[in-house]
Motif scaffolding. Sequence first.
Motif, PDB file in Angstrom:
ATOM      1  N   HIS A  79      -2.498  -1.734   2.987  1.00  0.00           N
ATOM      2  CA  HIS A  79      -3.828  -2.067   2.464  1.00  0.00           C
ATOM      3  C   HIS A  79      -3.874  -2.147   0.944  1.00  0.00           C
ATOM      4  O   HIS A  79      -4.939  -2.000   0.346  1.00  0.00           O
ATOM      5  N   SER A 114       0.994   5.348   1.675  1.00  0.00           N
ATOM      6  CA  SER A 114       0.489   6.383   2.573  1.00  0.00           C
ATOM      7  C   SER A 114       0.088   7.601   1.750  1.00  0.00           C
ATOM      8  O   SER A 114       0.407   7.704   0.556  1.00  0.00           O
ATOM      9  N   ALA A 115      -0.602   8.546   2.368  1.00  0.00           N
ATOM     10  CA  ALA A 115      -1.002   9.774   1.674  1.00  0.00           C
ATOM     11  C   ALA A 115       0.228  10.525   1.166  1.00  0.00           C
ATOM     12  O   ALA A 115       0.219  11.067   0.050  1.00  0.00           O
ATOM     13  N   THR A 116       1.285  10.541   1.969  1.00  0.00           N
ATOM     14  CA  THR A 116       2.520  11.211   1.551  1.00  0.00           C
ATOM     15  C   THR A 116       3.144  10.504   0.358  1.00  0.00           C
ATOM     16  O   THR A 116       3.608  11.146  -0.587  1.00  0.00           O
ATOM     17  N   ASP A 117       3.148   9.171   0.407  1.00  0.00           N
ATOM     18  CA  ASP A 117       3.703   8.409  -0.715  1.00  0.00           C
ATOM     19  C   ASP A 117       2.920   8.651  -1.995  1.00  0.00           C
ATOM     20  O   ASP A 117       3.506   8.748  -3.086  1.00  0.00           O
ATOM     21  N   GLY A 158       0.805  -1.215   0.000  1.00  0.00           N
ATOM     22  CA  GLY A 158       0.000   0.000   0.000  1.00  0.00           C
ATOM     23  C   GLY A 158       0.834   1.259   0.000  1.00  0.00           C
ATOM     24  O   GLY A 158       2.070   1.221   0.017  1.00  0.00           O
ATOM     25  N   SER A 171      -4.749   4.248  -3.107  1.00  0.00           N
ATOM     26  CA  SER A 171      -4.497   3.278  -2.046  1.00  0.00           C
ATOM     27  C   SER A 171      -5.242   3.690  -0.784  1.00  0.00           C
ATOM     28  O   SER A 171      -5.287   4.882  -0.452  1.00  0.00           O
ATOM     29  N   PRO A 172      -5.825   2.733  -0.064  1.00  0.00           N
ATOM     30  CA  PRO A 172      -6.479   3.041   1.214  1.00  0.00           C
ATOM     31  C   PRO A 172      -5.484   3.412   2.308  1.00  0.00           C
ATOM     32  O   PRO A 172      -5.870   3.907   3.362  1.00  0.00           O
ATOM     33  N   GLY A 173      -4.198   3.139   2.068  1.00  0.00           N
ATOM     34  CA  GLY A 173      -3.178   3.458   3.055  1.00  0.00           C
ATOM     35  C   GLY A 173      -2.155   2.353   3.181  1.00  0.00           C
ATOM     36  O   GLY A 173      -2.266   1.280   2.566  1.00  0.00           O
ATOM     37  N   SER A 174      -1.121   2.604   3.962  1.00  0.00           N
ATOM     38  CA  SER A 174      -0.043   1.634   4.148  1.00  0.00           C
ATOM     39  C   SER A 174      -0.594   0.305   4.650  1.00  0.00           C
ATOM     40  O   SER A 174      -1.410   0.263   5.570  1.00  0.00           O
ATOM     41  N   SER A 210       7.087   2.770   1.660  1.00  0.00           N
ATOM     42  CA  SER A 210       6.812   1.365   1.340  1.00  0.00           C
ATOM     43  C   SER A 210       8.060   0.690   0.785  1.00  0.00           C
ATOM     44  O   SER A 210       8.901   1.328   0.147  1.00  0.00           O
ATOM     45  N   SER A 219      -2.767  -1.392  -3.208  1.00  0.00           N
ATOM     46  CA  SER A 219      -2.880  -0.212  -4.066  1.00  0.00           C
ATOM     47  C   SER A 219      -3.398  -0.624  -5.438  1.00  0.00           C
ATOM     48  O   SER A 219      -3.356  -1.797  -5.814  1.00  0.00           O
TER      49      SER A 219
END
Length: 233
Positions: free
Chosen positions: A222, A170-173, A168, A217-220, A186, A224
Amino acid sequence: MAADENKAKSEQAERLHRFAHDIRNRLTGLREVLRHLAEPTPGIDAAELATFAEQQYFKALGEVESLLDDMHVERGIGTLTIMPLDPAALVSRALTDMRHRFVKKEQQVLTDLAPGLSVQGDDHCLTELIAALLSNASKFSPRGSTIQVTLAHEGASAMLRVSDTGAGLSATDLDRIFVRYAWLSSHSTEGEAQGRGTLARAARWATAHRGSLLAVSPGSGHGSTFVLELPLG
């Protein structure tokens, strides 16, 4: 006119000075890693050193890219040979080429490919783009997981989605996923090499074909999905 030229030269010199300073810092960090590897220091883990060295390496590459952008240096993608292509056939070929990766990690790939679609594009370039998305899904998914690949006709576009349940983003990624050499949180699930420039190149290929590449992606932790949109034609 002379004043404008002098100002431009001064700004360029300042930018090069900052670049040199940043690169020296990265090289100093790498030198320290080499020193600790040559003379192991109690309390310093080798894996942590390797991660730090990799981070410095990719940050240095990112700073080179930033400098080239600031100086408006064009980096082309080469000459494209545009012709009518069947995107389902491109996906099938890429899946065949990537099969060894999925077999090695015991991953299952489920496909739902709409037939009869046609896009205008470069055969080699689009095949490489699709392979990059498949490779990324495999790298960041655990052993034994399932990857879903769907191709659909939506409006005036062919929409390819490659979804996984892996690391997954993150929002930053997500904000940096298509930035060349960006350092993301990730990591590949079994230590596979990460070029950190492949997805940025894939996004440029999509744009060159009048399309787009999106990551969601829902987040780390989870998974993508990467969505490639190409105009039908």
